[in-house]
Design an enzyme around this catalytic site. Structure first.
Site, PDB file in Angstrom:
ATOM      1  N   HIS A 180       3.963   3.534   0.709  1.00  0.00           N
ATOM      2  CA  HIS A 180       2.533   3.304   0.507  1.00  0.00           C
ATOM      3  C   HIS A 180       2.356   2.379  -0.683  1.00  0.00           C
ATOM      4  CE1 HIS A 180      -1.747   4.128  -0.152  1.00  0.00           C
ATOM      5  NE2 HIS A 180      -1.752   4.473   1.120  1.00  0.00           N
ATOM      6  N   GLU A 190       0.401   8.677   7.951  1.00  0.00           N
ATOM      7  CA  GLU A 190       0.584   8.381   9.369  1.00  0.00           C
ATOM      8  C   GLU A 190       1.625   9.266  10.035  1.00  0.00           C
ATOM      9  OE1 GLU A 190      -1.802   6.946  10.263  1.00  0.00           O
ATOM     10  OE2 GLU A 190      -1.925   4.798   9.903  1.00  0.00           O
TER      11      GLU A 190
HETATM   12  N1  ACO Z   1      10.872   1.696   5.453  1.00  0.00           N
HETATM   13  C1  ACO Z   1      11.817   0.903   4.918  1.00  0.00           C
HETATM   14  N2  ACO Z   1      11.615   0.100   3.864  1.00  0.00           N
HETATM   15  C2  ACO Z   1      10.384   0.107   3.324  1.00  0.00           C
HETATM   16  C3  ACO Z   1       9.342   0.911   3.818  1.00  0.00           C
HETATM   17  C4  ACO Z   1       9.632   1.733   4.924  1.00  0.00           C
HETATM   18  N3  ACO Z   1       8.699   2.520   5.472  1.00  0.00           N
HETATM   19  N4  ACO Z   1       8.238   0.703   3.080  1.00  0.00           N
HETATM   20  C5  ACO Z   1       8.556  -0.216   2.155  1.00  0.00           C
HETATM   21  N5  ACO Z   1       9.848  -0.583   2.298  1.00  0.00           N
HETATM   22  C6  ACO Z   1      10.599  -1.545   1.488  1.00  0.00           C
HETATM   23  C7  ACO Z   1      10.204  -2.958   1.890  1.00  0.00           C
HETATM   24  O1  ACO Z   1      11.025  -3.462   2.910  1.00  0.00           O
HETATM   25  C8  ACO Z   1      10.346  -3.718   0.600  1.00  0.00           C
HETATM   26  O2  ACO Z   1      11.701  -4.044   0.431  1.00  0.00           O
HETATM   27  P1  ACO Z   1      12.093  -5.504  -0.189  1.00  0.00           P
HETATM   28  O3  ACO Z   1      11.542  -5.489  -1.584  1.00  0.00           O
HETATM   29  O4  ACO Z   1      13.579  -5.507  -0.107  1.00  0.00           O
HETATM   30  O5  ACO Z   1      11.434  -6.519   0.679  1.00  0.00           O
HETATM   31  C9  ACO Z   1       9.986  -2.678  -0.461  1.00  0.00           C
HETATM   32  O6  ACO Z   1      10.175  -1.392   0.136  1.00  0.00           O
HETATM   33  C10 ACO Z   1       8.540  -2.781  -0.892  1.00  0.00           C
HETATM   34  O7  ACO Z   1       7.734  -2.911   0.268  1.00  0.00           O
HETATM   35  P2  ACO Z   1       6.358  -3.701   0.280  1.00  0.00           P
HETATM   36  O8  ACO Z   1       5.986  -4.006   1.685  1.00  0.00           O
HETATM   37  O9  ACO Z   1       6.400  -4.844  -0.691  1.00  0.00           O
HETATM   38  O10 ACO Z   1       5.423  -2.609  -0.374  1.00  0.00           O
HETATM   39  P3  ACO Z   1       3.937  -2.346  -0.034  1.00  0.00           P
HETATM   40  O11 ACO Z   1       3.376  -1.534  -1.110  1.00  0.00           O
HETATM   41  O12 ACO Z   1       3.224  -3.622   0.269  1.00  0.00           O
HETATM   42  O13 ACO Z   1       4.083  -1.515   1.335  1.00  0.00           O
HETATM   43  C11 ACO Z   1       3.520  -0.324   3.253  1.00  0.00           C
HETATM   44  C12 ACO Z   1       3.284  -0.468   1.746  1.00  0.00           C
HETATM   45  C13 ACO Z   1       3.036  -1.587   3.957  1.00  0.00           C
HETATM   46  C14 ACO Z   1       2.713   0.858   3.768  1.00  0.00           C
HETATM   47  C15 ACO Z   1       5.039  -0.102   3.536  1.00  0.00           C
HETATM   48  O14 ACO Z   1       5.531   1.015   2.827  1.00  0.00           O
HETATM   49  C16 ACO Z   1       5.351   0.030   5.023  1.00  0.00           C
HETATM   50  O15 ACO Z   1       5.503  -0.989   5.707  1.00  0.00           O
HETATM   51  N6  ACO Z   1       5.497   1.288   5.559  1.00  0.00           N
HETATM   52  C17 ACO Z   1       5.772   1.488   6.960  1.00  0.00           C
HETATM   53  C18 ACO Z   1       4.486   1.334   7.792  1.00  0.00           C
HETATM   54  C19 ACO Z   1       3.521   2.482   7.575  1.00  0.00           C
HETATM   55  O16 ACO Z   1       3.903   3.654   7.496  1.00  0.00           O
HETATM   56  N7  ACO Z   1       2.214   2.129   7.488  1.00  0.00           N
HETATM   57  C20 ACO Z   1       1.135   3.095   7.253  1.00  0.00           C
HETATM   58  C21 ACO Z   1       0.705   3.052   5.807  1.00  0.00           C
HETATM   59  S1  ACO Z   1      -0.475   4.290   5.413  1.00  0.00           S
HETATM   60  C22 ACO Z   1      -1.977   3.591   5.791  1.00  0.00           C
HETATM   61  O17 ACO Z   1      -2.207   2.444   5.639  1.00  0.00           O
HETATM   62  C23 ACO Z   1      -3.037   4.450   6.345  1.00  0.00           C
END
Ligand code: ACO
Length: 363
Positions: free
Chosen positions: A246, A305
């Protein structure tokens, strides 16, 4: 420049506060655990709308006003054109909402809250060859949604579970869809335009589109015995695990707790699949361990989620409609934020940093 506007404060709000380090959500002064599982969605909506509409009904009159808005929307939007009904449910719902008048008053707001709640059950029925069921004036929002979907009155435990879900997702700070709603509201466009913008933002898998894929993940893993190899292979391929991570929370999303408690209450009355719950619990434990190893510097915990997927599956919503159910709950938050933003009178218009080609000097 803050990539993704991370940590940027772009609005002042009285509506909700997300504390990512403490794992706490407060909705207009009420901690989530004081309202989830205790309040009806109508009560939270009334709390969110307070002060933003001059003619807001009393809390006692409000549920009837919302019920009559459901009735009005059903009359306005049905029968649904077969070419629209054949679209994916989310897109069909958005297309139908776009037909509503674009006002800024309470009537417009109530119609917009009612619209997804009325349209989604109708679409689910049409897509399985059944006729839509009209809303009932004497039911709560949650009870009516389940009745419009199945055609018969829902078990009170299921109504309570859906109410918990709608309350839990009603508002959540300046997430991507709420920000989109506020940007549009800042131009003084109407509430329907704000909701359409928010619906566009909610659809993506990094925001509201994750819960369907959570179930795909559970299906792909199949049995609870050993999810670890599947999870490791996904991470090795650079995939993200849906339902984890998140932007704000660095600890477990409190909404995951509210929804897992709701699932537990359903389990106790035999209304959820025990084998599914065991699989999910094992996957969650293994995924958290794998993510800790995969990204030691970035705490990645369970988000809303993961349990949304399990709860909405237990309530009988088809998985491709989960994002639409999210929209049913979040529309209340979008509308309150849109009003709050519009009342500031200030246009949201940030700047960009130009990194394109330098213009050639004229000869
Ligand atoms: N699985 C694996 N790796 C992850 C995940 C995950 N669920 N979430 C983040 N990371 C990794 C990313 O790949 C990134 O790695 P990098 O730096 O090597 O590129 C690092 O952690 C940081 O991720 P960001 O996308 O920069 O962080 P952000 O805060 O923007 O992401 C997000 C938040 C988009 C929710 C992310 O955690 C994600 O994609 N989760 C999976 C999708 C999901 O569950 N979405 C629902 C969110 S809840 C809602 O909106 C209601």
């Amino acid at each position: 420049m803050a990539n993704g506007l991370e940590d940027v404060i772009a609005a002042e709000t009285v509506l909700s506060d997300v504390d990512g380090l403490a794992g706490r959500l407060v909705v207009r002064g009420m901690p989530l655990d004081a309202i989830a599982g205790r309040w009806h969605y109508e009560e939270v909506l009334h709390l969110l709308f307070g002060g933003f509409f001059d003619d807001l009904q009393s809390e006692v009159e409000f549920p009837a006003a919302l019920a009559s808005a459901r009735h009005e929307v059903f009359a306005l939007l049905t029968p649904i054109d077969p070419t629209v009904a054949a679209l994916p449910a989310y897109d069909a719902m958005r297309a139908l909402i776009a037909r509503l008048p674009d006002g800024s008053d309470l009537t417009s707001a109530l119609r917009l809250v009612a619209a997804p709640a009325v349209i989604l059950p109708a679409l689910i029925r049409l897509q399985s060859g059944k006729h839509p069921v009209a809303p009932a004036e004497n039911l709560s929002h949650a009870a009516d949604i389940l009745k419009m979907m199945s055609g018969t009155a829902a078990d009170p435990a299921r109504v309570a579970a859906l109410d918990t879900y709608l309350v839990t997702v009603a508002d959540h700070g300046l997430n991507a869809s709420t920000f989109a709603a506020r940007v549009v509201a800042s131009t003084q466009a109407g509430l329907m335009s704000s909701v359409l913008a928010a619906l566009g933002a909610l659809k993506g898998p990094l925001h509201g589109g994750a819960p369907g894929p959570v179930l795909d993940m559970l299906d792909a893993i199949g049995t609870p015995d050993n999810p670890a190899p599947w999870i490791a292979a996904e991470l090795a391929r650079g995939e993200r695990l849906m339902g984890f991570g998140h932007r704000i929370y660095r600890v477990r999303d409190p909404r995951a707790d509210a929804l897992s408690a709701a699932l537990d209450r359903l389990r106790k009355v035999g209304q959820s699949d025990a084998a599914r719950m065991t699989l999910a619990a094992n996957v969650e434990t293994m995924a958290l361990a794998a993510l800790k190893h995969h990204k030691p510097d970035r705490p990645l915990a369970t988000n809303v989620e993961f349990y949304t997927a399990l709860l909405l599956e237990a309530l009988g919503f088809p998985r491709e409609t989960f994002t639409s159910v999210f929209a049913i709950g979040r529309t209340g938050g979008w509308l309150a934020h849109a009003r709050e933003q519009a009342l500031t009178g200030k246009l949201i218009r940030p700047k960009s940093h130009y990194v394109g080609p330098v213009p050639k000097q004229a000869a």
